[in-house]
Design a protein around this motif. Structure first.
Motif, PDB file in Angstrom:
ATOM      1  N   LYS A 139      38.594  46.223  38.699  1.00 40.95           N
ATOM      2  CA  LYS A 139      39.690  45.431  38.337  1.00 40.95           C
ATOM      3  C   LYS A 139      40.782  46.297  38.624  1.00 40.95           C
ATOM      4  O   LYS A 139      40.869  47.347  38.156  1.00 40.95           O
ATOM      5  CB  LYS A 139      39.510  44.885  37.005  1.00 40.95           C
ATOM      6  N   SER A 161      44.099  30.660  48.704  1.00 42.44           N
ATOM      7  CA  SER A 161      45.022  30.444  47.359  1.00 42.44           C
ATOM      8  C   SER A 161      45.034  28.712  47.194  1.00 42.44           C
ATOM      9  O   SER A 161      45.255  28.037  48.072  1.00 42.44           O
ATOM     10  CB  SER A 161      46.502  30.703  47.243  1.00 42.44           C
ATOM     11  N   THR A 190      47.075  40.871  39.525  1.00 43.52           N
ATOM     12  CA  THR A 190      45.845  41.403  39.176  1.00 43.52           C
ATOM     13  C   THR A 190      44.379  40.865  39.890  1.00 43.52           C
ATOM     14  O   THR A 190      44.476  39.713  40.200  1.00 43.52           O
ATOM     15  CB  THR A 190      45.533  41.172  37.501  1.00 43.52           C
ATOM     16  N   THR A 191      43.612  41.433  40.070  1.00 44.86           N
ATOM     17  CA  THR A 191      42.316  40.944  40.792  1.00 44.86           C
ATOM     18  C   THR A 191      41.178  41.794  40.362  1.00 44.86           C
ATOM     19  O   THR A 191      41.257  42.823  39.868  1.00 44.86           O
ATOM     20  CB  THR A 191      42.411  41.308  42.564  1.00 44.86           C
ATOM     21  N   GLN A 192      39.981  41.096  40.498  1.00 51.14           N
ATOM     22  CA  GLN A 192      38.661  41.784  40.100  1.00 51.14           C
ATOM     23  C   GLN A 192      37.795  41.228  40.983  1.00 51.14           C
ATOM     24  O   GLN A 192      37.701  40.018  41.468  1.00 51.14           O
ATOM     25  CB  GLN A 192      38.333  41.415  38.702  1.00 51.14           C
ATOM     26  N   ASP A 247      47.197  31.473  42.462  1.00 48.58           N
ATOM     27  CA  ASP A 247      45.932  32.211  42.389  1.00 48.58           C
ATOM     28  C   ASP A 247      45.342  32.732  43.768  1.00 48.58           C
ATOM     29  O   ASP A 247      45.856  32.490  44.827  1.00 48.58           O
ATOM     30  CB  ASP A 247      44.842  31.448  41.971  1.00 48.58           C
ATOM     31  N   SER A 283      41.796  34.664  45.967  1.00 50.28           N
ATOM     32  CA  SER A 283      40.406  34.978  46.222  1.00 50.28           C
ATOM     33  C   SER A 283      40.174  35.105  47.321  1.00 50.28           C
ATOM     34  O   SER A 283      40.839  34.809  48.432  1.00 50.28           O
ATOM     35  CB  SER A 283      39.568  33.828  45.545  1.00 50.28           C
ATOM     36  N   PHE A 287      36.337  38.404  45.295  1.00 49.27           N
ATOM     37  CA  PHE A 287      37.355  38.940  44.327  1.00 49.27           C
ATOM     38  C   PHE A 287      38.256  37.717  43.876  1.00 49.27           C
ATOM     39  O   PHE A 287      38.330  36.634  44.720  1.00 49.27           O
ATOM     40  CB  PHE A 287      38.367  40.094  44.746  1.00 49.27           C
ATOM     41  N   THR A 288      38.701  37.611  42.828  1.00 45.24           N
ATOM     42  CA  THR A 288      39.641  36.606  42.432  1.00 45.24           C
ATOM     43  C   THR A 288      40.737  37.240  41.527  1.00 45.24           C
ATOM     44  O   THR A 288      40.744  38.452  41.137  1.00 45.24           O
ATOM     45  CB  THR A 288      38.974  35.515  41.412  1.00 45.24           C
ATOM     46  N   GLY A 289      41.762  36.612  41.430  1.00 42.92           N
ATOM     47  CA  GLY A 289      42.969  37.086  40.856  1.00 42.92           C
ATOM     48  C   GLY A 289      44.163  36.231  41.179  1.00 42.92           C
ATOM     49  O   GLY A 289      44.430  35.035  41.375  1.00 42.92           O
ATOM     50  N   ARG A 290      45.529  36.880  40.568  1.00 42.80           N
ATOM     51  CA  ARG A 290      46.629  36.072  40.525  1.00 42.80           C
ATOM     52  C   ARG A 290      47.815  36.995  41.182  1.00 42.80           C
ATOM     53  O   ARG A 290      47.593  38.440  40.803  1.00 42.80           O
ATOM     54  CB  ARG A 290      46.888  35.528  39.397  1.00 42.80           C
TER      55      ARG A 290
END
Length: 676
Positions: free
Chosen positions: A258, A333, A282-284, A311, A313, A303-306
């Motif tokens: 993350k 997005s 932020t991504t994880q 958004d 990914s 990965f997904t995040g903002r």
């Protein structure tokens, strides 16, 4: 007793007595006398000074071996040495001092390996170790154990077990000065050591905490070493949990990762990857690494995040190669906030710049971003990455969707081919080339833009405005520009090319222009028509851009009340505006349309005024107007690109070819025709 029997018993007793005596001697021998010999052999094997300064004791231990794998050698106990106050120095080419020290170390020694001049240690245990890792340049460090000149003795160490201690890293290459404090953990089935981190990395404070296993396998690369940690370095936060394989050589990484921070561009000092300026993110995802020397491979999967309020990914991968690595991937997005694209070109506020670690250098009187592009990083890697956004939202909603682009970075040249998106029932297709290699222009970008917008529907452009829903008009536009600079402002200041646009059959109002953010048009409209909605038959514009100055070749607006001709220029270097609007009223009922309007000032602070001393006359007292025939011909492709049915621009421009119109008073007519 026969003499032979006595001899046999004597020999047998001697055979038995010798090992017994040897065992007694070994058990009672003061092994401190052997320290000089052990120090010398360890120094020879490691090519750096080794010293046991405390007590050296010996015991005998059988090695744990599964019964099915046991041989006769495994029945023989191995000597187990414990040494206190142990020190190992740095290699000869570095600052003298300890690389490592420990309150005590203990290990079992394979006695059979000694016959082959090999110090074989299955497990080395450290109590309270203190390690100083040093690197002074790209080729000099104290953690690489050289094998030249070859030693008659060699060290074979399988695994390391450690308890509480301190590890300090001073790396002048990566600009790291950090300390990790280690301590044992109780009642933790997975992790045995806790750690706390503090120090500096690239002049930024770094702190962190986490846990690891206690057994570090040096030979068996298949044995995973568990790691968990949270680290904050400057404006970046990293949290990871997973395993390392062969951690001394970082052979492989398998972790849930993350990452968050003020901007993706701030990751460059830690990853070496060129990522764009962004809002806070932020991504994880799942990080995998296969770190073969010279052929390392990394992948950040699922990965997904903002990013800001948008958004993201996808998947990214990095392959180490020569002359530079290659990054590939797909990013998408579902909902992209238009404002989150601002930091890409430095078009965010000074407060936002400061938050993402960039100097707040945007002048208060300038509209075009002056933040410089970091082109010196563009040659650090090549890239082929696709990006797709399903929906794009502006603060005042605009119907933008299906953005698709491909980023191709090679040898410092970035190409967005294509950069396309759907827009208000139409589409915009473009290509962008940004040459930041320095081959053409040092410390600057050589940029090229080609864009075409087709069939953009006015009623879909502003779906929430009832007064525009009855319109059937479209916007068609073209742009071709080239420029050189190191920011948006300097690129625009040096730009050359042309801009063309046609708007056919629509409605404009102060409210509409407010939604578009066009402050200049908003003020002009109020001066011309007041605050009421105005039906627009056609708006045709053709600008020639040379050395940052956009000069009108044709700019004409036909409404139900008047035909308005616009002449002048916009200087993109100084951001100054110098435009004159000459309205030609279609009816005497609108007296205000008889006065020219001057648009001066700057893009950030426009100034609009009316010349009340000059009246627009018709028929016998007409103002001389410049001929539009030649410039209008350049807009013909945009007419054919739109809908031919009910195309009011076609009629307007056809009439303009036949109807001469005048320059300012006092200048000669540019056509022999007279206004009828």
């Amino acid at each position: 007793m026969p003499r032979r029997t006595k001899i046999a018993l004597a020999v047998g007793g001697t055979v038995v007595a010798i090992p017994l005596i040897a065992v007694v001697v070994l058990l009672n021998y003061d092994w401190n006398h052997a320290r000089p010999w052990l120090n010398a052999k360890a120094t020879e094997a490691l090519h750096r000074p080794v010293a046991i300064r405390g007590d050296l004791t010996l015991s005998w231990q059988k090695q744990p071996v599964a019964p099915s794998e046991r041989t006769w050698r495994d029945w023989i106990p191995w000597p187990h040495l414990q040494a206190r106050d142990v020190h190992m120095g740095n290699p000869p080419n570095m600052t003298q001092g300890d690389m490592a020290a420990a309150k005590s170390l203990s290990f079992s020694l394979n006695p059979f390996s000694l016959l082959h001049k090999e110090i074989a240690i299955p497990e080395l245990r450290f109590e309270s170790p203190h390690v100083e890792l040093l690197r002074t340049d790209a080729t000099t460090n104290n953690w690489t154990f050289v094998k030249n000149p070859p030693s008659k003795w060699k060290m074979d160490l399988d695994r390391v077990v450690f308890t509480q201690g301190v590890v300090h890293l001073a790396d002048e290459v990566e600009k790291i000065d950090a300390t990790a404090e280690l301590d044992t953990l109780a009642n933790d089935p997975k992790y045995s050591i806790g750690w706390k981190l503090s120090g500096n990395w690239n002049k930024q404070t770094i702190t962190g905490h986490g846990k690891t296993g206690a057994v570090l396998a040096l030979q068996d690369s298949s044995l995973p070493f568990p790691v968990q940690g949270d680290i904050k370095a400057g404006l970046i936060n990293v949290a990871a949990e997973g395993t390392l394989k062969n951690p001394v050589h970082l052979a492989a990484v398998d972790m849930h990762l993350k990452v968050g921070g003020a901007s993706m561009a701030r990751l460059y000092p830690f990853t070496g990857l060129v990522l764009p300026e962004t809002p806070a993110f932020t991504t994880q995802g799942h990080l995998l690494g296969n770190l073969a020397k010279g052929e390392a491979k990394w992948s950040y999967e699922d990965f997904t995040g903002r990013v800001g309020d948008s958004d993201i990914s996808g998947k990214l991968a990095y392959q180490q190669d020569k002359p530079r690595g290659l990054m590939t991937g797909n990013v998408r997005s579902r909902l992209l906030q238009f404002k989150d694209l601002g930091p890409l070109i430095g078009a965010d506020s000074n407060a936002s710049k400061e938050a993402r670690g960039v100097a707040p250098n945007q002048p208060s009187d300038k509209l075009l971003p002056v933040e410089k592009f970091k082109t010196e990083r563009w040659t650090a890697l090549d890239a082929n990455v696709t990006f797709r956004a399903e929906h794009i939202v502006r603060t005042k909603q605009l119907p933008v969707s299906n953005l698709y682009t491909e980023f191709h970075l090679k040898d410092g040249v970035l190409k967005l081919t294509p950069l396309n998106f759907d827009f208000a029932g139409g589409n915009l297709a473009s290509t962008v080339k940004l040459d930041g290699s320095g081959n053409k222009v040092k410390d600057a970008i050589a940029a090229e833009l080609s864009a075409t917008g087709k069939h953009i529907k006015l009623k879909e452009l502003f779906p929430n405005m009832p007064q525009i829903q009855a319109t059937v008009g479209e916007i068609n536009a073209e742009a071709k520009l080239s420029a050189t600079g190191n920011s948006v402002a300097t690129l625009m200041a040096s730009s050359n090319g042309e801009l063309k646009a046609l708007i056919n059959d629509g409605t404009i109002s102060k409210l509409l222009l407010e939604q578009m953010g066009l402050n200049i048009g908003n003020v002009v409209l109020a001066k011309l028509f007041g605050d009421k909605p105005v039906h627009l038959n056609c708006l045709a514009g053709d600008f020639a851009v040379e050395k940052g100055v956009a000069q009108t070749r044709t700019l004409i607006m036909d409404t139900e009340d008047a035909v308005v001709h616009v002449n002048g220029n916009v200087n993109l270097a100084s951001e100054d505006i110098d435009l004159t609007l000459k309205p030609d009223s279609k009816g005497l009922r609108i007296v205000s349309l008889r006065s020219p309007i001057y648009v001066k000032g700057t893009l950030k602070h426009p100034d609009v005024s009316i010349d009340k001393g000059v009246l627009a006359m018709r028929a016998g007292g007409a103002i001389a107007l410049a001929t539009l025939a030649a410039p209008v011909a350049a807009l013909a492709p945009l007419i054919s690109g739109g809908s031919e049915k009910d195309n009011n621009c076609a009629a307007l421009l056809a009439e303009a070819k036949e109807k001469p119109v005048a320059p300012p008073p006092g200048k000669p007519l540019s056509s022999k025709k007279a206004i009828k």
